[in-house]
Design a protein around this motif. Sequence first.
Motif, PDB file in Angstrom:
ATOM      1  N   UNK A  75       0.825  -1.222   0.000  1.00 27.09           N
ATOM      2  CA  UNK A  75       0.000   0.000   0.000  1.00 27.09           C
ATOM      3  C   UNK A  75       0.857   1.269   0.000  1.00 27.09           C
ATOM      4  N   UNK A  76       1.892   1.253   0.867  1.00 28.30           N
ATOM      5  CA  UNK A  76       2.771   2.432   0.926  1.00 28.30           C
ATOM      6  C   UNK A  76       3.504   2.625  -0.398  1.00 28.30           C
ATOM      7  N   UNK A  77       3.916   1.524  -0.962  1.00 22.34           N
ATOM      8  CA  UNK A  77       4.621   1.615  -2.240  1.00 22.34           C
ATOM      9  C   UNK A  77       3.702   2.169  -3.326  1.00 22.34           C
ATOM     10  N   UNK A  78       2.459   1.753  -3.278  1.00 25.15           N
ATOM     11  CA  UNK A  78       1.494   2.276  -4.255  1.00 25.15           C
ATOM     12  C   UNK A  78       1.277   3.778  -4.070  1.00 25.15           C
ATOM     13  N   UNK A  79       1.187   4.236  -2.829  1.00 22.50           N
ATOM     14  CA  UNK A  79       1.030   5.673  -2.577  1.00 22.50           C
ATOM     15  C   UNK A  79       2.249   6.468  -3.041  1.00 22.50           C
ATOM     16  N   UNK A  80       3.427   5.935  -2.726  1.00 21.14           N
ATOM     17  CA  UNK A  80       4.642   6.641  -3.145  1.00 21.14           C
ATOM     18  C   UNK A  80       4.747   6.731  -4.664  1.00 21.14           C
ATOM     19  N   UNK A  81       4.430   5.648  -5.339  1.00 19.47           N
ATOM     20  CA  UNK A  81       4.466   5.677  -6.812  1.00 19.47           C
ATOM     21  C   UNK A  81       3.461   6.679  -7.356  1.00 19.47           C
ATOM     22  N   UNK A  82       2.313   6.775  -6.679  1.00 21.70           N
ATOM     23  CA  UNK A  82       1.313   7.751  -7.121  1.00 21.70           C
ATOM     24  C   UNK A  82       1.801   9.180  -6.881  1.00 21.70           C
ATOM     25  N   UNK A  83       2.420   9.432  -5.712  1.00 26.21           N
ATOM     26  CA  UNK A  83       2.923  10.771  -5.418  1.00 26.21           C
ATOM     27  C   UNK A  83       4.078  11.158  -6.346  1.00 26.21           C
ATOM     28  N   UNK A  84       4.939  10.213  -6.586  1.00 27.91           N
ATOM     29  CA  UNK A  84       6.112  10.497  -7.423  1.00 27.91           C
ATOM     30  C   UNK A  84       5.824  10.324  -8.911  1.00 27.91           C
ATOM     31  N   UNK A  85       4.585   9.994  -9.201  1.00 27.23           N
ATOM     32  CA  UNK A  85       4.174   9.798 -10.596  1.00 27.23           C
ATOM     33  C   UNK A  85       5.054   8.762 -11.290  1.00 27.23           C
ATOM     34  N   UNK A  86       5.203   7.618 -10.584  1.00 22.42           N
ATOM     35  CA  UNK A  86       5.992   6.509 -11.126  1.00 22.42           C
ATOM     36  C   UNK A  86       5.068   5.325 -11.382  1.00 22.42           C
ATOM     37  N   UNK A  87       5.539   4.424 -12.197  1.00 24.92           N
ATOM     38  CA  UNK A  87       4.771   3.205 -12.456  1.00 24.92           C
ATOM     39  C   UNK A  87       4.781   2.317 -11.208  1.00 24.92           C
ATOM     40  N   UNK A  88       3.711   1.510 -11.039  1.00 18.44           N
ATOM     41  CA  UNK A  88       3.618   0.628  -9.882  1.00 18.44           C
ATOM     42  C   UNK A  88       4.726  -0.423  -9.903  1.00 18.44           C
TER      43      UNK A  88
END
Length: 570
Positions: A75-88
């Motif tokens: 979940x945290x990784x998904x949030x970070x990827x969303x904030x940093x605009x990175x792929x999952x």
Amino acid sequence: MPRQSEALASSIIHLLNVKMAKLQDVWDVIGIQEEKRLERMGSVKNHIEMLLNEMIHEEELLNDQLNEAIHNWQEKLQDLCSELLLDLYKADKNSTPLQLEKELRDEVTTLLKERNFRMEQCEILLKEDQALCTDLCKTPYYIPTGKVPSLQQIEELKNHIMSAAKEKEHRLATFLGLRHEITNLMANIDHVPDTTFEKDAVLEQEDLFFLSDENIKSLEVLRLQLVKRKEELLTMQESLKEQIHSLWITLQIPTEQQNMETTGPICEVNAVLQQNLEQLQQMKIKNIKEVITGIREKLHTYWDKCLYSQKQREESDFLRSENFTEELLRVHDEELLKITLYYEKYQELFDNFEKWERWWKLFLEFEKKASDPNRYANRGGTLLKEEKERTQLQKKLPKLEEELKLNILKWETEQGSHFMINGQKPMIYIATQWEQHRFKKEQEKQERCIKKDDAPICRTPLKRPLCPSNTPLSKIRKLNGTSTIISSGSACNRVIKTPRKTPNAGKLPDPFQRPSLQDKKTIDTSIPNVARQPGTFNALVTSYSEFSRDLSRKSNCVKGQLNSTTLENP
């Protein structure tokens, strides 16, 4: 190969068997009965089972913790990827829970570092951008507070800072240049900053002045105002100098006392000049009679330049006043200023007319010299030079007259009346001068022909005599419609011509026959007297090409007379 864990499990079972066997041996030595042994064996079994159950429970709990941690990291990784605009992030499907948890934990740690780096970098860049935009009074680059900026946003922020820095550098250079120029202008015109903006622009430090676009424009407006003020002061200075110089001439101040060399700010110079002017004006009032007399002389000079008629001059009644007062001086000054402005406005017209009169007199002098029979005796190329100058005048006079027409048309359009010189229109005056000159040339030509007709013609014997001596006196020869009586018996023949009442215009003229006195009188009466004939300019003006043809015919006539004189008087 069997795994080490299986071998270790077998060793544990073997160890348990050995230890149980040892325990039974001890019981045998002690002599514990079978019942007690079973009881004791049950205790050992329970103890071992409890221990293993605890261990199994702990491992199961660990497994649950791993699964929960994996879920949290995902979940945290998904949030970070969303904030940093990175792929999952995609983990390895073959990984065990323990490996997966470690892998996800490491990835989250990496992304957190990236997030923190971006936030720190964005904070620094935003502060720098805010400072530049504050100096330039511009809107800073916007990034929502607390939001992790993307790589594109950080790049755009950097470009925005670079653009703002360049603009600040340009505006600062413009500000410093305007500030320097404004400071010099203020010092030159002795202007003290009185508004808040002027004080901020000139007196404050340069880093305290906001380099907004409005402030730069306001500085430019201030500079233009100061430049305009300087120009006004310089114009005033020139006016003061002209008035002082005019008063020097009017009061006849000696040259060694005429000094206007002053230095310093323009206002100070103007103050000194104003003081000198007031002193001269006081002297002018004391010598008011001499001053008015001098102004009257200037007025007469300007009237001559402006071609004023006597009637226009007599309209100025104040010129005849002998009551020399300040009011009379004021009227004279106003009239002098009025005629001065009038002359400056139409100076081209007056100069062109004066030039035409000068060229016309020169042209008449050349015409007079051209008719002088002694002109061929001149040596050194004088005749050729005069002829060249006369030809140039013949070309320049018509062009000048056309230019005069345009000047007069402009004057009449602006003044709403006819431009007159001594009660006559200039172009009619010019046309009259041409016509009178042509008429005078025709008269001179006829007078020469009359004198030549009245003189006896002496001929020397030729191979083919023109007048044979055996011609009877009564024989009459008709030449060009004129009865000619030729007397014989002498070397000098007298030719007597009797004019006919009606000349025969159908016959060709005899080249040896000269016009009779009656013909000359007829020619005289056919020439119009322009000075007495009223008419418009178009009726009076003869084209210059026609006048040139008349001159050419006159020249051919003179050459024919010279040739005839040479034949008759060898």
